[in-house]
Design a protein around this motif. Structure first.
Motif, PDB file in Angstrom:
ATOM      1  N   ASN A   1      -2.254   1.976  -5.261  1.00 10.72           N
ATOM      2  CA  ASN A   1      -3.687   2.186  -5.077  1.00 10.72           C
ATOM      3  C   ASN A   1      -3.998   3.647  -4.785  1.00 10.72           C
TER       4      ASN A   1
ATOM      5  N   PHE B   1     -16.118   4.719  -0.149  1.00  2.50           N
ATOM      6  CA  PHE B   1     -17.259   3.809  -0.063  1.00  2.50           C
ATOM      7  C   PHE B   1     -17.245   3.022   1.253  1.00  2.50           C
TER       8      PHE B   1
ATOM      9  N   SER C   1      -8.031   3.661   1.480  1.00  2.00           N
ATOM     10  CA  SER C   1      -9.152   4.157   0.683  1.00  2.00           C
ATOM     11  C   SER C   1      -9.351   5.651   0.891  1.00  2.00           C
TER      12      SER C   1
ATOM     13  N   THR D   1     -12.572  -1.264  -1.552  1.00  2.00           N
ATOM     14  CA  THR D   1     -12.479  -1.450  -3.013  1.00  2.00           C
ATOM     15  C   THR D   1     -11.083  -1.157  -3.565  1.00  2.00           C
TER      16      THR D   1
ATOM     17  N   GLU E   1     -16.997  -0.161   1.519  1.00  2.00           N
ATOM     18  CA  GLU E   1     -15.905  -1.126   1.373  1.00  2.00           C
ATOM     19  C   GLU E   1     -14.711  -0.431   0.735  1.00  2.00           C
TER      20      GLU E   1
ATOM     21  N   MET F   1      -7.461  -2.229  -5.358  1.00  2.00           N
ATOM     22  CA  MET F   1      -7.002  -3.178  -6.374  1.00  2.00           C
ATOM     23  C   MET F   1      -6.091  -4.201  -5.704  1.00  2.00           C
TER      24      MET F   1
ATOM     25  N   LYS G   1      -6.916  -0.882   5.413  1.00  2.00           N
ATOM     26  CA  LYS G   1      -7.534  -0.788   4.086  1.00  2.00           C
ATOM     27  C   LYS G   1      -8.362   0.487   3.969  1.00  2.00           C
TER      28      LYS G   1
END
Length: 239
Positions: A84, A70, A127, A74, A72, A76, A123
């Motif tokens: 994650n 996505f 992801s 997202t 962002e 945890m 990040k």
């Protein structure tokens, strides 16, 4: 592998995001979807992922695993990077080489870190690794690099392309960036303003791997100009 035929998608309030939208993806292709803001690019990804249903039309997908990156990350916030990334495997009751995957995206040294300790680029690397952990046949990417600085974006583009060449999943990449779409893709699909539909496809006939030097070559500028011309023509017709 994937076929969307004459799709229309309308939302409550009367907004029609897509109309007469058709697109086919072949196994192992890397395709970028580009168009003006609000033309329905993200809606296309949601329909393919099964997060939404078309109002009209047909979607045919071969049975496959789907990964989604996505805009962002997202992640945890209470879980480490390793946890994650391992989440899709845990949910499927499977295991996999998570540490090897973290190394491939440059996060080997941050496996035990928490999201709050990571930069924006880190990040997004996490992801991307999480989306790939389940060994997807299809990877959907919704402008994942838009908020990153230029150097970080270039690094992540290179890593994503290397991972795609290694695993040969099918990739559908949504972006606003003409230069990004040309550098990454085998095919660039151009959408009209809302209600979105396909107005052109440009096949980028260039070999992989594509080095950073490719961006400075005249033929790269020529491909970018072709995509820009198609996009401008679509917007002028809609005006």
């Amino acid at each position: 592998m994937i076929s969307l035929r004459q799709i229309e998608k309308s939302f409550a309030g009367g907004v029609t995001a897509l109309k007469d939208f058709s697109l086919a993806l072949e196994q192992g292709e890397f395709v970028s979807l580009i168009g003006p803001s609000g033309c329905g690019k993200s809606t296309v990804l949601s329909l393919i992922a099964g997060l939404a249903e078309p109002s009209v039309g047909e979607i045919a997908l071969a049975r496959q695993r789907v990964g989604f990156v996505f805009q962002e990350p997202t992640l945890m916030p209470w879980a480490t990077v390793r946890r994650n990334v391992a989440l899709p495997l845990e949910l499927a009751g499977e295991s996999g080489p998570i540490d090897a995957l973290l190394a491939k995206v440059g996060l080997a040294a941050f496996a035990g870190a928490y999201p709050r300790q990571l930069s924006g680029g880190m990040k997004m690397r996490a992801s991307l690794a999480r989306a790939l952990a389940g060994r997807p046949d299809l990877l959907l990417l919704d402008e994942p690099f838009a908020a990153l600085d230029e150097i970080t974006r270039f690094d992540l583009i290179g890593q994503l392309l290397a991972l795609w060449q290694e695993a040969r999943f099918t990739a559908l990449f949504v972006t606003h960036s003409i230069t990004e779409s040309v550098f990454m893709s085998e095919r660039v699909v151009v959408m009209s303003p809302r209600p979105g539909h396909v107005v052109g496809e440009i096949r980028i006939d260039e070999p992989y791997p594509r080095s950073p030097e490719f961006r400075a070559e005249p033929r790269y500028a020529s491909w970018c100009g072709e995509v820009l011309h198609c996009l401008r023509a679509a917007m002028e017709q809609a005006a």
